[in-house]
Design a protein around this motif. Sequence first.
Motif, PDB file in Angstrom:
ATOM      1  N   SER A  33      -5.064  10.045   0.430  1.00  0.00           N
ATOM      2  CA  SER A  33      -3.892   9.895   0.220  1.00  0.00           C
ATOM      3  C   SER A  33      -3.055  11.417   1.117  1.00  0.00           C
ATOM      4  N   GLU A  57      -7.506   6.458  -7.550  1.00  0.00           N
ATOM      5  CA  GLU A  57      -8.021   5.755  -6.929  1.00  0.00           C
ATOM      6  C   GLU A  57      -6.982   4.114  -7.110  1.00  0.00           C
ATOM      7  N   LYS A  95       0.944  -1.347   0.261  1.00  0.00           N
ATOM      8  CA  LYS A  95      -0.199   0.303  -0.060  1.00  0.00           C
ATOM      9  C   LYS A  95       0.388   1.150   0.126  1.00  0.00           C
ATOM     10  N   THR A 148      -8.754   3.767   4.236  1.00  0.00           N
ATOM     11  CA  THR A 148      -9.341   4.532   4.163  1.00  0.00           C
ATOM     12  C   THR A 148      -9.147   5.420   2.111  1.00  0.00           C
ATOM     13  N   ASP A 149      -9.651   5.815   1.834  1.00  0.00           N
ATOM     14  CA  ASP A 149      -8.711   6.529   0.322  1.00  0.00           C
ATOM     15  C   ASP A 149      -7.768   7.787   0.255  1.00  0.00           C
ATOM     16  N   SER A 200      -9.516   1.053  -6.405  1.00  0.00           N
ATOM     17  CA  SER A 200     -11.174   1.138  -6.232  1.00  0.00           C
ATOM     18  C   SER A 200     -11.717   1.966  -7.191  1.00  0.00           C
ATOM     19  N   ARG A 205     -13.287  -2.641  -6.220  1.00  0.00           N
ATOM     20  CA  ARG A 205     -12.596  -2.616  -6.533  1.00  0.00           C
ATOM     21  C   ARG A 205     -11.663  -3.662  -6.537  1.00  0.00           C
ATOM     22  N   GLN A 257      -1.213   6.741   3.059  1.00  0.00           N
ATOM     23  CA  GLN A 257      -2.744   6.422   3.510  1.00  0.00           C
ATOM     24  C   GLN A 257      -2.915   6.483   4.477  1.00  0.00           C
ATOM     25  N   ARG A 307      -4.533   2.237  -5.134  1.00  0.00           N
ATOM     26  CA  ARG A 307      -4.060   2.186  -3.540  1.00  0.00           C
ATOM     27  C   ARG A 307      -3.335   0.952  -3.587  1.00  0.00           C
TER      28      ARG A 307
END
Length: 229
Positions: A66, A199, A53, A63-64, A82, A89, A59, A201
Amino acid sequence: MTKLITILKNNRGFLLFLLLLFVVRGSVIDWHPVPTGSMKPTILEGDVIVENKMAYDLQVPFTDISLMQLGQPERGDIIVFSSEKSGKRLIKRLVGLPGDTIEIVNNQLIINGTFANYETLPEKDERIPKMAPDRAPGTYIMESSDDMDPHIMLIDQSKYNAYRNMPPLTVPEQTYFFMGDNRDNSSDSRVYGVAPRSELRGRAFVILLSARHLEDWSPRWERFWKSLY
């Protein structure tokens, strides 16, 4: 209150472990079971892949969001993202970078006017799964380009695929074009369009474990800790 403090003191090692696990899985590495064959033969149904990740971003855990960019995606990376357009996903291979012009002719990738390299593999190549259902019907081909490492893709001309051909598309800035290695059985950027960088991840880099979940859940021992490329 005193009892609570005593419980916390007596279990601080375990609580610290849970906290570290939370941070690691939320921000450093994560793992995902793969339910479909869109990345065959690189990733099979029932594989559990491990995702770095921190390959591209730091991140906020789970959560998404950054906090900062740590690296840039490279062509050929297998990326977990995502997809807002698909509502899921997805795990696909990055083939188109920002500014590239991508075209597809009969499942052959053209990058900025140059065909990728293709080599059809013999039926008994040891890199191809030996038996169904791991071995899907079709032709197994090694695909590469000047800046993309060789990897095996699968095409099945017996299937109808409306996305076998695609006119030239210039990938906008801060977006990426993805395809599944199972070219005739993958919903990817040919269907959903390009994916924005926000998006992304992480990068899938190894198979943690694998089981034939569509059959009898027998393990595929040879796939445990197999590197992805």
